[in-house]
Enzyme design. Structure first.
Site, PDB file in Angstrom:
ATOM      1  N   HIS A 192       1.117  -1.364   0.002  1.00 48.92           N
ATOM      2  CA  HIS A 192       0.030  -0.255   0.063  1.00 48.92           C
ATOM      3  C   HIS A 192       1.109   1.797  -0.313  1.00 48.92           C
ATOM      4  O   HIS A 192      -0.148   2.190  -0.412  1.00 48.92           O
ATOM      5  CB  HIS A 192      -0.665  -0.087   0.931  1.00 48.92           C
ATOM      6  CG  HIS A 192      -1.807   0.677   0.936  1.00 48.92           C
ATOM      7  ND1 HIS A 192      -2.651   2.348   0.339  1.00 48.92           N
ATOM      8  CD2 HIS A 192      -3.353   0.275   1.817  1.00 48.92           C
ATOM      9  CE1 HIS A 192      -3.430   2.506   0.474  1.00 48.92           C
ATOM     10  NE2 HIS A 192      -3.960   1.352   0.875  1.00 48.92           N
ATOM     11  N   ASP A 245      -9.453  -7.782 -17.517  1.00 51.69           N
ATOM     12  CA  ASP A 245      -9.569  -9.111 -18.528  1.00 51.69           C
ATOM     13  C   ASP A 245      -8.083  -9.713 -19.413  1.00 51.69           C
ATOM     14  O   ASP A 245      -7.217  -8.918 -20.485  1.00 51.69           O
ATOM     15  CB  ASP A 245     -10.295  -8.175 -19.638  1.00 51.69           C
ATOM     16  CG  ASP A 245     -10.313  -9.109 -21.083  1.00 51.69           C
ATOM     17  OD1 ASP A 245      -9.885 -10.235 -20.520  1.00 51.69           O
ATOM     18  OD2 ASP A 245     -11.330  -8.073 -21.923  1.00 51.69           O
TER      19      ASP A 245
END
Length: 441
Positions: A151, A388
């Site tokens: 993070h 994708d």
């Protein structure tokens, strides 16, 4: 579900996709004031895809390509000669683990929130790699992708942009607008004006933190379950209308504000809290639209601060949803351009004076229980679902198993109709009371 590890190796950026020579690997980028104040840990998400899907080699080549654009992920955390926290752009690489499961993937069983999810991505502790990927192939041809990212390097907005670009790289299409990396844009005013008490909000003196406070206690994970709750669009619409019902039409609260208010009330009721006890919610606020000039949506890094709406429990339960939503709305609204700029001024000037005075980021106090408070991680509006690889969108996306009671993850549903999924760690003995109120307006 027995996961067999087939291989584990380091994947480095490939520069064969461009026309220039590989860059120097001795450069480093200092962490920004927003990087330094955020959570210093890996976060993990899980994707699942139906067959047919690309082979691991195609996904690996796409990762090599996209890392040449997002070099920070292939670097390492370290310090420069001034002792500042930096990202070393050394092309050290990311870890890629290939694994397999003999049986079929049943999302309803094997991808439910449980410790079994931890076997579908590399460990969140101990590794120096800033990104880790695990590709787990099931006997039916299904693919599960476990992704972990540190993070300190990037927030959810930036990480989701990276994931979309990774998918494009796998499909061999253009990666779109390149990321904006310039962390030097966060400069203080001349003279700086610190207008808020940041060393009691974003930073805390660790000597003043009560080690016996429930927020710093560790609770066995087996006492906590992680619920997945689906909120249909009709319920969300009714919730939003109810939240504004006593305001005479002068204010219209957002769906997010109304839902968080509802969840806050449900958690207080489930916990059986009342009386004079004070509770707050930690809510992240994206600063990309707050600064002047505005920061590009393609900015890669952290640019988040937090609102802390708070109230006595008796007031929340007495006034119910309209009051609770207004408390949230008012706290979030205060994190405007002036607040973000004040933090930049503080972190670039005052914080340096106090850095030796035991100050620690308040975000670093995350433990296995936050009660009586809540912490909301909103992924609404992030394009996580657009990863994708060439086989279409995933059929499942969710955070990994994260049994911190009081922490809440809010995601758009994969149904795509505006409904919302919420992942809620909660004590087992509180589940029944929570569900009794969850769908009651």
């Amino acid at each position: 579900m027995e996961v067999m590890i087939e291989s584990s190796r380091i994947i480095k950026p490939s520069y064969e996709w461009g026309d220039c020579s590989p860059p120097l690997t001795t450069k480093c980028i200092p962490l920004s004031v927003f990087d330094n104040v955020t959570f210093s840990c890996h976060m993990a998400v899980i994707y699942a895809y139906h067959p047919p899907n690309p082979p691991n080699s195609a996904i690996r080549r796409g990762l090599e390509r996209v890392l040449s654009i997002y070099r920070e992920w292939a670097g390492r955390l370290g310090k420069n000669s001034k002792g500042e926290n930096v990202i070393l752009l050394n092309d050290g690489g990311v870890r890629l683990v290939e694994a397999s499961v003999e049986g079929r993937l049943d999302p309803a069983m094997q991808l439910k929130q449980s410790p079994a999810l931890l076997n579908l991505h590399p460990s969140l502790k101990g590794g120096e790699e800033l990104v880790q990927v695990q590709l787990t192939r099931f006997g039916c041809g299904s693919l599960v992708v476990g992704f972990t990212a540190h993070h300190l390097v990037a927030d959810g907005h930036a990480t989701s942009n990276f994931l979309v670009a990774w998918g494009k790289a796998c499909r061999g299409v253009g990666l779109g607008q390149p990321p904006m990396y310039d962390r030097s844009v966060f400069v203080p005013r001349d003279p700086p004006r610190v207008e808020y008490d940041h060393n009691r909000i974003e930073y805390l003196n660790k000597k003043l933190i009560n080690p016996y406070d429930p927020a710093n206690a560790n609770v066995p994970a087996e006492n906590i379950v992680v619920l997945k709750v689906h909120f249909p669009t009709k319920f969300l619409s009714d919730l939003k209308s109810l939240a504004s019902s006593l305001l005479g039409g002068n204010k219209k609260y957002s769906t997010f504000e109304s839902l968080v208010a509802h969840l806050w009330l449900c958690k207080m009721k489930a916990r059986g809290l009342g009386g004079e006890e004070t509770t707050h919610v930690r809510i992240s606020v994206n600063g990309r639209t707050k600064l002047n000039p505005l920061i590009s949506n393609n900015y890669f890094g952290n640019l988040v601060l937090w609102a802390f709406p708070k109230s006595k429990v008796k007031d929340l339960l007495g006034e119910q949803l309209p009051y609770t939503t207004e408390v949230i709305h008012d706290a979030v609204s205060k994190l405007n351009r002036d607040y973000f700029q004040s933090f930049i001024d503080y972190a670039n000037t005052k914080l340096k004076d106090y850095s030796s005075n035991n100050l620690v980021p308040s975000a670093g106090l995350l433990n296995s229980v936050i009660g009586p408070n809540l912490e909301v991680h909103s992924w609404l509006g992030f394009p996580f679902y657009s990863l994708d690889f060439g086989c279409g969108s995933p059929h499942t996306f969710m955070p990994s198993y994260f049994p911190t009671e009081g922490s809440i993850f809010v995601l758009p549903s994969l149904i795509g109709d505006g409904s919302i999924d919420v992942f809620i760690p909660i004590y087992k003995e509180h589940v029944e009371r929570f569900m009794q109120n969850c769908y009651v307006l």
